[in-house]
Motif scaffolding. Sequence first.
Motif, PDB file in Angstrom:
ATOM      1  N   PRO A 119       9.377   8.764   7.223  1.00  0.00           N
ATOM      2  CA  PRO A 119       9.013   7.629   6.589  1.00  0.00           C
ATOM      3  C   PRO A 119      10.246   6.726   6.550  1.00  0.00           C
ATOM      4  O   PRO A 119       9.973   5.608   6.105  1.00  0.00           O
ATOM      5  N   VAL A 176       2.141  -0.108  12.756  1.00  0.00           N
ATOM      6  CA  VAL A 176       2.710   1.234  12.311  1.00  0.00           C
ATOM      7  C   VAL A 176       1.846   2.248  11.988  1.00  0.00           C
ATOM      8  O   VAL A 176       0.898   2.080  11.116  1.00  0.00           O
ATOM      9  N   ILE A 177       2.018   3.496  12.844  1.00  0.00           N
ATOM     10  CA  ILE A 177       1.057   4.464  12.553  1.00  0.00           C
ATOM     11  C   ILE A 177       1.985   5.430  11.887  1.00  0.00           C
ATOM     12  O   ILE A 177       2.884   5.829  12.582  1.00  0.00           O
ATOM     13  N   LEU A 178       1.913   6.014  10.491  1.00  0.00           N
ATOM     14  CA  LEU A 178       2.630   6.967  10.122  1.00  0.00           C
ATOM     15  C   LEU A 178       1.926   8.340  10.182  1.00  0.00           C
ATOM     16  O   LEU A 178       0.535   8.406   9.750  1.00  0.00           O
ATOM     17  N   LEU A 179       2.603   9.154  10.564  1.00  0.00           N
ATOM     18  CA  LEU A 179       1.999  10.623  10.600  1.00  0.00           C
ATOM     19  C   LEU A 179       2.540  11.492   9.573  1.00  0.00           C
ATOM     20  O   LEU A 179       3.646  11.392   9.178  1.00  0.00           O
ATOM     21  N   GLY A 180       1.509  12.075   8.939  1.00  0.00           N
ATOM     22  CA  GLY A 180       1.846  12.663   7.637  1.00  0.00           C
ATOM     23  C   GLY A 180       2.275  14.387   7.906  1.00  0.00           C
ATOM     24  O   GLY A 180       2.285  14.811   9.061  1.00  0.00           O
ATOM     25  N   GLY A 181       2.476  15.145   6.970  1.00  0.00           N
ATOM     26  CA  GLY A 181       2.627  16.560   6.992  1.00  0.00           C
ATOM     27  C   GLY A 181       3.870  16.800   5.657  1.00  0.00           C
ATOM     28  O   GLY A 181       4.232  15.881   5.015  1.00  0.00           O
ATOM     29  N   MET A 235      -0.291  19.666   9.833  1.00  0.00           N
ATOM     30  CA  MET A 235      -0.969  18.582   9.408  1.00  0.00           C
ATOM     31  C   MET A 235      -0.544  17.428  10.634  1.00  0.00           C
ATOM     32  O   MET A 235      -0.975  16.673  11.195  1.00  0.00           O
ATOM     33  N   HIS A 276       1.057   8.596   0.183  1.00  0.00           N
ATOM     34  CA  HIS A 276       0.903   7.926   1.435  1.00  0.00           C
ATOM     35  C   HIS A 276       1.946   6.664   1.504  1.00  0.00           C
ATOM     36  O   HIS A 276       1.596   5.847   2.348  1.00  0.00           O
ATOM     37  N   PRO A 309       5.626   5.456   2.547  1.00  0.00           N
ATOM     38  CA  PRO A 309       6.867   5.963   3.034  1.00  0.00           C
ATOM     39  C   PRO A 309       8.009   5.829   2.060  1.00  0.00           C
ATOM     40  O   PRO A 309       8.971   6.421   2.173  1.00  0.00           O
ATOM     41  N   LEU A 314       1.314  11.597   3.563  1.00  0.00           N
ATOM     42  CA  LEU A 314       0.006  11.727   4.231  1.00  0.00           C
ATOM     43  C   LEU A 314       0.143  10.374   5.336  1.00  0.00           C
ATOM     44  O   LEU A 314       0.755   9.397   5.078  1.00  0.00           O
ATOM     45  N   GLY A 315      -0.483  10.598   6.469  1.00  0.00           N
ATOM     46  CA  GLY A 315      -0.362   9.594   7.555  1.00  0.00           C
ATOM     47  C   GLY A 315      -1.414   8.549   7.737  1.00  0.00           C
ATOM     48  O   GLY A 315      -2.477   8.548   6.584  1.00  0.00           O
ATOM     49  N   GLY A 316      -1.322   7.578   8.691  1.00  0.00           N
ATOM     50  CA  GLY A 316      -2.411   6.732   8.637  1.00  0.00           C
ATOM     51  C   GLY A 316      -1.617   5.368   9.176  1.00  0.00           C
ATOM     52  O   GLY A 316      -0.616   5.397   9.253  1.00  0.00           O
ATOM     53  N   ARG A 317      -2.625   4.527   9.300  1.00  0.00           N
ATOM     54  CA  ARG A 317      -2.021   3.144   9.568  1.00  0.00           C
ATOM     55  C   ARG A 317      -1.530   2.303   8.497  1.00  0.00           C
ATOM     56  O   ARG A 317      -1.881   2.437   7.350  1.00  0.00           O
ATOM     57  N   LEU A 318      -0.117   1.904   8.674  1.00  0.00           N
ATOM     58  CA  LEU A 318       0.726   1.461   7.378  1.00  0.00           C
ATOM     59  C   LEU A 318       0.012   0.072   6.960  1.00  0.00           C
ATOM     60  O   LEU A 318       0.007  -1.051   8.015  1.00  0.00           O
ATOM     61  N   LYS A 324       1.043  -3.253   5.539  1.00  0.00           N
ATOM     62  CA  LYS A 324       2.400  -3.477   5.595  1.00  0.00           C
ATOM     63  C   LYS A 324       2.706  -4.171   4.134  1.00  0.00           C
ATOM     64  O   LYS A 324       3.719  -3.986   3.525  1.00  0.00           O
ATOM     65  N   MET A 328       3.083  -1.269   2.018  1.00  0.00           N
ATOM     66  CA  MET A 328       3.516  -0.096   2.361  1.00  0.00           C
ATOM     67  C   MET A 328       2.791   1.100   2.157  1.00  0.00           C
ATOM     68  O   MET A 328       3.446   1.985   1.720  1.00  0.00           O
ATOM     69  N   ALA A 381       0.071   4.048   3.651  1.00  0.00           N
ATOM     70  CA  ALA A 381      -0.838   4.555   4.772  1.00  0.00           C
ATOM     71  C   ALA A 381      -2.478   4.319   4.210  1.00  0.00           C
ATOM     72  O   ALA A 381      -2.890   4.621   3.414  1.00  0.00           O
ATOM     73  N   MET A 414      -7.373   8.322   9.046  1.00  0.00           N
ATOM     74  CA  MET A 414      -6.571   9.385   9.085  1.00  0.00           C
ATOM     75  C   MET A 414      -6.072   9.863   7.735  1.00  0.00           C
ATOM     76  O   MET A 414      -5.855  10.903   7.487  1.00  0.00           O
TER      77      MET A 414
END
Lengths: 251, 251
Positions: A122, A136-141, A154, B120, B122, B139-143, B145, B148, B150, B154
């Motif tokens: 993050p 930007v693609i953020l991966l969760g977990g 995840m 979700h 960051p 939680l991930g996904g496309r941000l 912007k 800010m 996700a 996803m």
Amino acid sequence: MLTTERKALLMDRLRRDGRIVAKAIAEEFMLSEDTIRRDLRELAAEGLLNRVHGGALPISPDLPDFATRTRIESDEKQRLASAAVTLVSPGQMLFLDGGTTNAALARILPRHFAFTVVTHSPTIAAELEQHPTAEVILLGGRLYKHSMVAVGAMTAEAIGRLRPDLFFLGVTAAHPTEGFSTGDIEEAAIKRQIVQQAASTWILLTSNKLDAASPANVVASDQITGLVVSNTVEASRLAGFEAKGIRLLRA
Amino acid sequence: MLTTERKALLMDRLRRDGRIVAKAIAEEFMLSEDTIRRDLRELAAEGLLNRVHGGALPISPDLPDFATRTRIESDEKQRLASAAVTLVSPGQMLFLDGGTTNAALARILPRHFAFTVVTHSPTIAAELEQHPTAEVILLGGRLYKHSMVAVGAMTAEAIGRLRPDLFFLGVTAAHPTEGFSTGDIEEAAIKRQIVQQAASTWILLTSNKLDAASPANVVASDQITGLVVSNTVEASRLAGFEAKGIRLLRA
DNA sequence: TTTATTCGTGCATATTCGTGCAATTTCATG
DNA sequence: CATGAAATTGCACGAATATGCACGAATAAA
């Protein structure tokens, strides 16, 4: 009560109550305050707690935090980052690992062409808030707090669906024969998986990480495409990596 | 109370309230004003706050005009956040939406018991880096912007697997009959999905968002458990929400 | 200007800290 | 098993720290 056991109890207390008062704990454990004080002193020396007058507090409040770590050693990191951006091409999918060196890279990513950045940090994602052309693609977990990256099932699942062109891996130690390693096993597993998915993997390696080893091995040397290293490092210290077929980018 | 602990508390207060009044704090902590003054003097010597006659202020090089304005604005958010934390119980799974109000809430989440925070954003996740007892799930996904957070498939998939106890929803507008809305359609879709999954949904609503509408509707009024609203808002402006069965928490 | 707070300093008291030391226990080695 | 080394613990004592009070100076308010 064993000494080690007692220290563990103290750490439990600290986590539970957020603080330890030496006198109170001494009474409760029916020990002299001296013994508790000694324990606290030793735990403090190991960096596990913050010794203060009257007792102890958790390490977190004034540990040199992520923000501080970002500032130190920034000079070499800036140079490595500047060299590394030349590896990025338009339209690519980059994967940026966590860590302060990669944060430096994120700040100077090209702004005149478009590309995709994937990250499980993050902090890195926040750095890219202002970036005009990066998707930007953020991966969760689950967040592993020490290094602020998402780890666990995840994250692993999300990584499995991606095929990044270029992965900038972050490690805490590099050794020609021992390979590359980091501090946490779970974190290492995630990094290893990304290496397997990525078409190429580069490491921005500050000189203090050379010829060292950390607890958790990430990958063997031959899994890595190349290293970005300061040109102040003697070539002899890098010969072992070159012998493994690793490319070197001097900065 | 340990000295170091007390100083940390003072800094927390300063961040939360934007100011410290020596006499008031001395009474509250049941200590002599001398002690508080000494603390403030020492904190000022460390450059952590700005010592002034009667108490202390944050170090802000901002212009006084602008500073007071943002302080008042954030003052309401702080109050809403302080009231909202009382809704949090040990062991719960919270879902924190993005936005500055929820960021204020993240900063003051309880530190003496454990719970899980899902987000979700960051930015929110980064706020929780230092939190000692919160397990953070990102939680991930496309941000997206602008705000800010996700969004996208996803994110939706990950949300579908969670059943949060408590969702703190962020919106840009609230209206008794029009419902709650925000600026972006895709973002609204994600918010709506979280509301459906969560056992209860609360909104921290600053007064400027009342009786307004934004382009993308999130949910109708009856989907919301309660609102946290400043007690400076007249009760008549909230009657419409109460009629829909929405609980009100005045701060 | 006058008046009421607030501040800083010096001082007394109480608590906490660190070090040296001795008694005891535990460990390692032959 | 024997024995010396190392670790653990409590105690003593001087040093450091924390706190409250008193009093004159500084500051804000009326």
